[in-house]
Design a protein around this motif. Structure first.
Motif, PDB file in Angstrom:
ATOM      1  N   GLY A  72       0.716  -1.242   0.039  1.00 33.02           N
ATOM      2  CA  GLY A  72       0.163  -0.023   0.010  1.00 33.02           C
ATOM      3  C   GLY A  72       0.647   1.354  -0.255  1.00 33.02           C
ATOM      4  O   GLY A  72       0.514   2.121  -0.705  1.00 33.02           O
ATOM      5  N   ILE A  73       2.063   1.222   0.775  1.00 25.81           N
ATOM      6  CA  ILE A  73       2.668   2.471   0.811  1.00 25.81           C
ATOM      7  C   ILE A  73       3.551   2.673  -0.496  1.00 25.81           C
ATOM      8  O   ILE A  73       3.563   3.808  -1.155  1.00 25.81           O
ATOM      9  CB  ILE A  73       3.792   2.069   1.968  1.00 25.81           C
ATOM     10  N   ILE A  74       3.787   1.553  -1.113  1.00 26.71           N
ATOM     11  CA  ILE A  74       4.521   1.464  -2.412  1.00 26.71           C
ATOM     12  C   ILE A  74       3.571   2.277  -3.478  1.00 26.71           C
ATOM     13  O   ILE A  74       3.936   3.133  -4.335  1.00 26.71           O
ATOM     14  CB  ILE A  74       5.120   0.209  -2.923  1.00 26.71           C
ATOM     15  N   PHE A  75       2.543   1.519  -3.577  1.00 19.43           N
ATOM     16  CA  PHE A  75       1.549   1.905  -4.528  1.00 19.43           C
ATOM     17  C   PHE A  75       0.747   3.361  -4.449  1.00 19.43           C
ATOM     18  O   PHE A  75       1.005   4.188  -5.386  1.00 19.43           O
ATOM     19  CB  PHE A  75       0.357   0.838  -4.899  1.00 19.43           C
ATOM     20  N   PHE A  76       0.209   3.516  -2.957  1.00 25.28           N
ATOM     21  CA  PHE A  76      -0.723   4.577  -2.754  1.00 25.28           C
ATOM     22  C   PHE A  76       0.216   5.779  -2.707  1.00 25.28           C
ATOM     23  O   PHE A  76      -0.032   6.619  -3.584  1.00 25.28           O
ATOM     24  CB  PHE A  76      -1.465   4.306  -1.583  1.00 25.28           C
ATOM     25  N   CYS A  77       1.190   5.614  -1.822  1.00 29.43           N
ATOM     26  CA  CYS A  77       2.155   6.922  -1.247  1.00 29.43           C
ATOM     27  C   CYS A  77       2.882   7.099  -2.531  1.00 29.43           C
ATOM     28  O   CYS A  77       3.212   8.307  -2.997  1.00 29.43           O
ATOM     29  CB  CYS A  77       2.773   6.749  -0.006  1.00 29.43           C
ATOM     30  N   GLY A  78       3.588   6.111  -3.098  1.00 28.75           N
ATOM     31  CA  GLY A  78       4.387   6.231  -4.027  1.00 28.75           C
ATOM     32  C   GLY A  78       3.882   6.818  -5.559  1.00 28.75           C
ATOM     33  O   GLY A  78       4.456   7.743  -6.267  1.00 28.75           O
ATOM     34  N   SER A  79       2.869   6.282  -5.824  1.00 31.24           N
ATOM     35  CA  SER A  79       1.870   7.253  -6.957  1.00 31.24           C
ATOM     36  C   SER A  79       1.777   8.596  -6.690  1.00 31.24           C
ATOM     37  O   SER A  79       1.897   9.279  -7.710  1.00 31.24           O
ATOM     38  CB  SER A  79       0.716   6.439  -7.176  1.00 31.24           C
ATOM     39  N   LEU A  80       1.582   9.047  -5.360  1.00 33.95           N
ATOM     40  CA  LEU A  80       1.353  10.577  -5.194  1.00 33.95           C
ATOM     41  C   LEU A  80       2.728  11.136  -5.374  1.00 33.95           C
ATOM     42  O   LEU A  80       2.772  12.306  -5.827  1.00 33.95           O
ATOM     43  CB  LEU A  80       0.824  10.716  -3.645  1.00 33.95           C
ATOM     44  N   TYR A  81       3.711  10.700  -4.908  1.00 33.88           N
ATOM     45  CA  TYR A  81       5.115  11.018  -4.957  1.00 33.88           C
ATOM     46  C   TYR A  81       5.537  11.308  -6.557  1.00 33.88           C
ATOM     47  O   TYR A  81       5.750  12.358  -6.896  1.00 33.88           O
ATOM     48  CB  TYR A  81       5.975  10.465  -4.332  1.00 33.88           C
ATOM     49  N   ILE A  82       4.995   9.951  -7.165  1.00 36.10           N
ATOM     50  CA  ILE A  82       5.419  10.487  -8.760  1.00 36.10           C
ATOM     51  C   ILE A  82       4.543  11.491  -9.303  1.00 36.10           C
ATOM     52  O   ILE A  82       5.090  12.174 -10.061  1.00 36.10           O
ATOM     53  CB  ILE A  82       5.062   8.971  -9.265  1.00 36.10           C
ATOM     54  N   LEU A  83       3.129  11.569  -8.983  1.00 33.26           N
ATOM     55  CA  LEU A  83       2.278  12.618  -9.337  1.00 33.26           C
ATOM     56  C   LEU A  83       3.008  13.944  -9.267  1.00 33.26           C
ATOM     57  O   LEU A  83       2.784  14.886 -10.246  1.00 33.26           O
ATOM     58  CB  LEU A  83       0.759  12.346  -8.903  1.00 33.26           C
ATOM     59  N   THR A  84       3.314  14.056  -8.089  1.00 39.08           N
ATOM     60  CA  THR A  84       3.981  15.228  -7.661  1.00 39.08           C
ATOM     61  C   THR A  84       5.264  15.558  -8.580  1.00 39.08           C
ATOM     62  O   THR A  84       5.551  16.650  -9.026  1.00 39.08           O
ATOM     63  CB  THR A  84       4.422  15.469  -6.361  1.00 39.08           C
TER      64      THR A  84
END
Length: 131
Positions: free
Chosen positions: A78-90
């Protein structure tokens, strides 16, 4: 105690603090408040689930079964997909890249992993330990 989960939680916890500091000091000068809010959501959920992972790591000493392992693994995913995707979007916003679809798709997948992790934690607590 599950030392693997404990180690991953420690690393992800340190990363949470570093990313939070970056958001508070540098990111605000690079992007608008909406993008900062998205990034901070990632940091917040990462930190919440670091504590969930720590809980699973310590609880697994008393309750050792497959549900607890699945719970910990789901929190990590969840951290990899959820949080990681938000970091990538930024990062894509900073780079002024408009192709954000793939990163955006990963966010709800990460959310499903978080939900599954909490359900597996419940199942692990309700099930008998496998010694």
């Amino acid at each position: 105690m599950n030392r693997n989960f404990l180690s991953v939680a420690a690393i992800l916890g340190a990363l949470s603090v570093a990313l939070g500091a970056f958001a508070a000091h540098k990111l605000k000068t690079m992007v608008g408040p909406d993008t900062v809010a998205i990034f901070e959501t990632g940091v917040r959920y990462q930190f919440y689930h670091v504590f969930a992972l720590l809980f699973v790591a310590f609880l697994s000493e008393k309750i050792h079964n497959r549900w607890m392992i699945w719970a910990g693994n789901c929190f990590i995913m969840g951290i990899i997909f959820f949080c990681g995707s938000l970091y990538i979007l930024t990062a894509l916003t900073i780079a002024e890249n408009t192709h954000r679809t793939l990163a955006g798709i990963a966010t709800p997948i990460g959310g499903v992993f978080f939900i599954a992790g909490w359900i597996f934690l419940y199942m692990g607590v309700k099930a008998k330990s496998k010694d």
